[in-house]
Motif scaffolding. Sequence first.
Motif, PDB file in Angstrom:
ATOM      1  N   SER A  15       0.852  -1.188   0.000  1.00  0.00           N
ATOM      2  CA  SER A  15       0.000   0.000   0.000  1.00  0.00           C
ATOM      3  C   SER A  15       0.882   1.231   0.000  1.00  0.00           C
ATOM      4  CB  SER A  15      -0.909  -0.015   1.233  1.00  0.00           C
ATOM      5  OG  SER A  15      -1.691   1.153   1.273  1.00  0.00           O
ATOM      6  N   THR A  20       1.684  -3.605   4.225  1.00  0.00           N
ATOM      7  CA  THR A  20       0.646  -3.482   5.236  1.00  0.00           C
ATOM      8  C   THR A  20       0.190  -4.867   5.646  1.00  0.00           C
ATOM      9  OG1 THR A  20      -0.081  -1.420   4.210  1.00  0.00           O
ATOM     10  CG2 THR A  20      -1.621  -2.475   5.712  1.00  0.00           C
ATOM     11  N   LYS A  51      -8.864  -5.896   6.527  1.00  0.00           N
ATOM     12  CA  LYS A  51      -8.821  -4.825   7.525  1.00  0.00           C
ATOM     13  C   LYS A  51      -7.388  -4.663   8.010  1.00  0.00           C
ATOM     14  CE  LYS A  51     -11.023  -3.303  11.792  1.00  0.00           C
ATOM     15  NZ  LYS A  51     -12.047  -3.651  12.815  1.00  0.00           N
ATOM     16  N   SER A  52      -6.867  -3.456   7.913  1.00  0.00           N
ATOM     17  CA  SER A  52      -5.501  -3.171   8.323  1.00  0.00           C
ATOM     18  C   SER A  52      -5.342  -3.291   9.836  1.00  0.00           C
ATOM     19  CB  SER A  52      -5.127  -1.747   7.888  1.00  0.00           C
ATOM     20  OG  SER A  52      -3.916  -1.336   8.490  1.00  0.00           O
ATOM     21  N   LYS A  54      -2.957  -1.900  11.506  1.00  0.00           N
ATOM     22  CA  LYS A  54      -2.467  -0.614  12.020  1.00  0.00           C
ATOM     23  C   LYS A  54      -3.553   0.458  12.067  1.00  0.00           C
ATOM     24  CE  LYS A  54       1.333   2.644  11.480  1.00  0.00           C
ATOM     25  NZ  LYS A  54       2.541   2.968  10.725  1.00  0.00           N
ATOM     26  N   SER A  55      -4.258   0.661  10.947  1.00  0.00           N
ATOM     27  CA  SER A  55      -5.216   1.769  10.867  1.00  0.00           C
ATOM     28  C   SER A  55      -6.649   1.357  11.188  1.00  0.00           C
ATOM     29  CB  SER A  55      -5.192   2.398   9.472  1.00  0.00           C
ATOM     30  OG  SER A  55      -5.764   1.512   8.515  1.00  0.00           O
ATOM     31  N   GLY A  56      -6.956   0.066  11.058  1.00  0.00           N
ATOM     32  CA  GLY A  56      -8.316  -0.400  11.263  1.00  0.00           C
ATOM     33  C   GLY A  56      -9.221  -0.153  10.072  1.00  0.00           C
ATOM     34  N   ARG A  57      -8.678   0.440   9.013  1.00  0.00           N
ATOM     35  CA  ARG A  57      -9.472   0.712   7.809  1.00  0.00           C
ATOM     36  C   ARG A  57      -9.536  -0.530   6.937  1.00  0.00           C
ATOM     37  NH1 ARG A  57      -6.957   6.067   5.386  1.00  0.00           N
ATOM     38  NH2 ARG A  57      -8.402   5.516   3.747  1.00  0.00           N
TER      39      ARG A  57
END
Length: 69
Positions: A15, A20, A51-52, A54-57
């Motif tokens: 990414s 990621t 779902k990442s 680190k970011s939760g996105r």
Amino acid sequence: MADELKKGDHVTWQSHGNTTEGTVERKITSDTEASGRTVRASKDEPQYEVKSDKSGRTAVHKPSALDKD
């Protein structure tokens, strides 16, 4: 390449030039809305919502873009 992923599998993907890590949320096998965009998918050409960690996105990727850990 990760052909047969399932919900809960831990994967990595590229990414913006960085690797990621995240988790498979679902396999998409028909055209649908996911991660804020229209996803074109079929049983023969599925995509995966991930779902990442680190970011939760969430993001949607083709199996060829994901590496299973």
